[in-house]
Design a protein around this motif. Structure first.
Motif, PDB file in Angstrom:
ATOM      1  N   ILE A  11      34.578 -21.871 -36.361  1.00 20.20           N
ATOM      2  CA  ILE A  11      33.879 -23.139 -36.953  1.00 20.20           C
ATOM      3  C   ILE A  11      33.580 -24.106 -35.454  1.00 20.20           C
ATOM      4  O   ILE A  11      32.826 -24.647 -35.545  1.00 20.20           O
ATOM      5  CB  ILE A  11      35.092 -23.847 -37.704  1.00 20.20           C
ATOM      6  N   ALA A  12      34.792 -23.870 -34.633  1.00 19.17           N
ATOM      7  CA  ALA A  12      34.328 -24.732 -33.360  1.00 19.17           C
ATOM      8  C   ALA A  12      33.172 -24.448 -32.572  1.00 19.17           C
ATOM      9  O   ALA A  12      32.413 -25.284 -32.209  1.00 19.17           O
ATOM     10  CB  ALA A  12      35.574 -24.578 -32.523  1.00 19.17           C
ATOM     11  N   LEU A  13      32.902 -23.122 -32.597  1.00 18.39           N
ATOM     12  CA  LEU A  13      31.544 -22.395 -31.832  1.00 18.39           C
ATOM     13  C   LEU A  13      30.279 -22.935 -32.400  1.00 18.39           C
ATOM     14  O   LEU A  13      29.405 -23.412 -31.904  1.00 18.39           O
ATOM     15  CB  LEU A  13      31.848 -21.151 -31.808  1.00 18.39           C
ATOM     16  N   ILE A  14      30.520 -22.708 -33.953  1.00 16.79           N
ATOM     17  CA  ILE A  14      29.089 -23.284 -34.578  1.00 16.79           C
ATOM     18  C   ILE A  14      28.872 -24.885 -34.408  1.00 16.79           C
ATOM     19  O   ILE A  14      27.759 -25.294 -34.141  1.00 16.79           O
ATOM     20  CB  ILE A  14      29.291 -22.907 -35.878  1.00 16.79           C
ATOM     21  N   ALA A  15      30.127 -25.549 -34.589  1.00 13.00           N
ATOM     22  CA  ALA A  15      29.838 -26.842 -34.370  1.00 13.00           C
ATOM     23  C   ALA A  15      29.418 -27.453 -33.041  1.00 13.00           C
ATOM     24  O   ALA A  15      28.579 -28.227 -33.131  1.00 13.00           O
ATOM     25  CB  ALA A  15      31.273 -27.761 -34.770  1.00 13.00           C
ATOM     26  N   ALA A  16      29.883 -26.589 -32.154  1.00 15.95           N
ATOM     27  CA  ALA A  16      29.570 -27.151 -30.630  1.00 15.95           C
ATOM     28  C   ALA A  16      27.841 -26.642 -30.673  1.00 15.95           C
ATOM     29  O   ALA A  16      27.344 -27.338 -29.859  1.00 15.95           O
ATOM     30  CB  ALA A  16      30.493 -26.230 -29.808  1.00 15.95           C
ATOM     31  N   ALA A  17      27.676 -25.575 -31.047  1.00 15.90           N
ATOM     32  CA  ALA A  17      26.238 -25.149 -31.010  1.00 15.90           C
ATOM     33  C   ALA A  17      25.339 -26.002 -31.491  1.00 15.90           C
ATOM     34  O   ALA A  17      24.210 -26.278 -31.173  1.00 15.90           O
ATOM     35  CB  ALA A  17      25.946 -23.718 -31.454  1.00 15.90           C
ATOM     36  N   LEU A  18      25.614 -26.775 -32.563  1.00 15.13           N
ATOM     37  CA  LEU A  18      24.984 -27.764 -33.337  1.00 15.13           C
ATOM     38  C   LEU A  18      25.259 -29.098 -33.037  1.00 15.13           C
ATOM     39  O   LEU A  18      24.389 -30.281 -33.519  1.00 15.13           O
ATOM     40  CB  LEU A  18      25.426 -27.672 -35.062  1.00 15.13           C
ATOM     41  N   GLY A  19      25.853 -29.504 -32.099  1.00 17.84           N
ATOM     42  CA  GLY A  19      26.036 -30.545 -31.536  1.00 17.84           C
ATOM     43  C   GLY A  19      27.095 -31.689 -32.037  1.00 17.84           C
ATOM     44  O   GLY A  19      27.247 -32.856 -31.846  1.00 17.84           O
ATOM     45  N   PHE A  20      27.760 -31.158 -32.722  1.00 17.48           N
ATOM     46  CA  PHE A  20      29.086 -31.831 -33.466  1.00 17.48           C
ATOM     47  C   PHE A  20      30.299 -31.790 -32.479  1.00 17.48           C
ATOM     48  O   PHE A  20      31.049 -31.104 -32.796  1.00 17.48           O
ATOM     49  CB  PHE A  20      29.265 -31.289 -34.629  1.00 17.48           C
ATOM     50  N   GLY A  21      30.388 -32.728 -31.510  1.00 17.57           N
ATOM     51  CA  GLY A  21      31.368 -32.484 -30.472  1.00 17.57           C
ATOM     52  C   GLY A  21      32.812 -32.723 -31.077  1.00 17.57           C
ATOM     53  O   GLY A  21      33.630 -31.967 -30.640  1.00 17.57           O
ATOM     54  N   GLY A  22      32.879 -33.840 -31.908  1.00 22.01           N
ATOM     55  CA  GLY A  22      34.215 -34.099 -32.508  1.00 22.01           C
ATOM     56  C   GLY A  22      34.898 -33.196 -33.248  1.00 22.01           C
ATOM     57  O   GLY A  22      35.945 -32.737 -33.143  1.00 22.01           O
ATOM     58  N   ILE A  23      34.025 -32.619 -34.052  1.00 27.01           N
ATOM     59  CA  ILE A  23      34.306 -31.607 -35.002  1.00 27.01           C
ATOM     60  C   ILE A  23      34.641 -30.087 -34.305  1.00 27.01           C
ATOM     61  O   ILE A  23      35.797 -29.482 -34.383  1.00 27.01           O
ATOM     62  CB  ILE A  23      33.515 -31.063 -36.257  1.00 27.01           C
ATOM     63  N   ALA A  24      33.961 -30.097 -33.125  1.00 28.48           N
ATOM     64  CA  ALA A  24      34.158 -28.784 -32.346  1.00 28.48           C
ATOM     65  C   ALA A  24      35.360 -28.888 -31.479  1.00 28.48           C
ATOM     66  O   ALA A  24      36.193 -28.025 -31.447  1.00 28.48           O
ATOM     67  CB  ALA A  24      32.904 -28.591 -31.439  1.00 28.48           C
ATOM     68  N   GLY A  25      35.757 -30.129 -31.279  1.00 28.38           N
ATOM     69  CA  GLY A  25      36.846 -30.256 -30.420  1.00 28.38           C
ATOM     70  C   GLY A  25      38.210 -30.113 -31.207  1.00 28.38           C
ATOM     71  O   GLY A  25      39.214 -29.517 -30.783  1.00 28.38           O
TER      72      GLY A  25
END
Length: 57
Positions: A11-25
């Motif tokens: 989930i973190a990797l997908i969120a980071a790839a899509l630009g959702f920094g808060g969710i990724a962190g």
């Protein structure tokens, strides 16, 4: 437990790839915590098994 850690890592990797920094962190943090808990429980289980006199699998 390890499955949950891997799920949050994905989930973190997908969120980071899509630009959702808060969710990724947040997801990466949860994945780290779950992985550490998994390692601690694994070590405790192995010590308990060794204390009973059973050989490791």
């Amino acid at each position: 437990m390890l499955g949950w850690a891997l799920t949050f890592l994905v989930i973190a990797l997908i969120a980071a790839a899509l630009g959702f920094g808060g969710i990724a962190g947040a997801s990466a943090g949860i994945a780290k915590i779950l992985f550490v808990v998994f390692l601690i429980l694994f070590v405790v289980a192995m010590i308990a098994r060794a204390a009973k006199g059973k050989p490791p699998v």
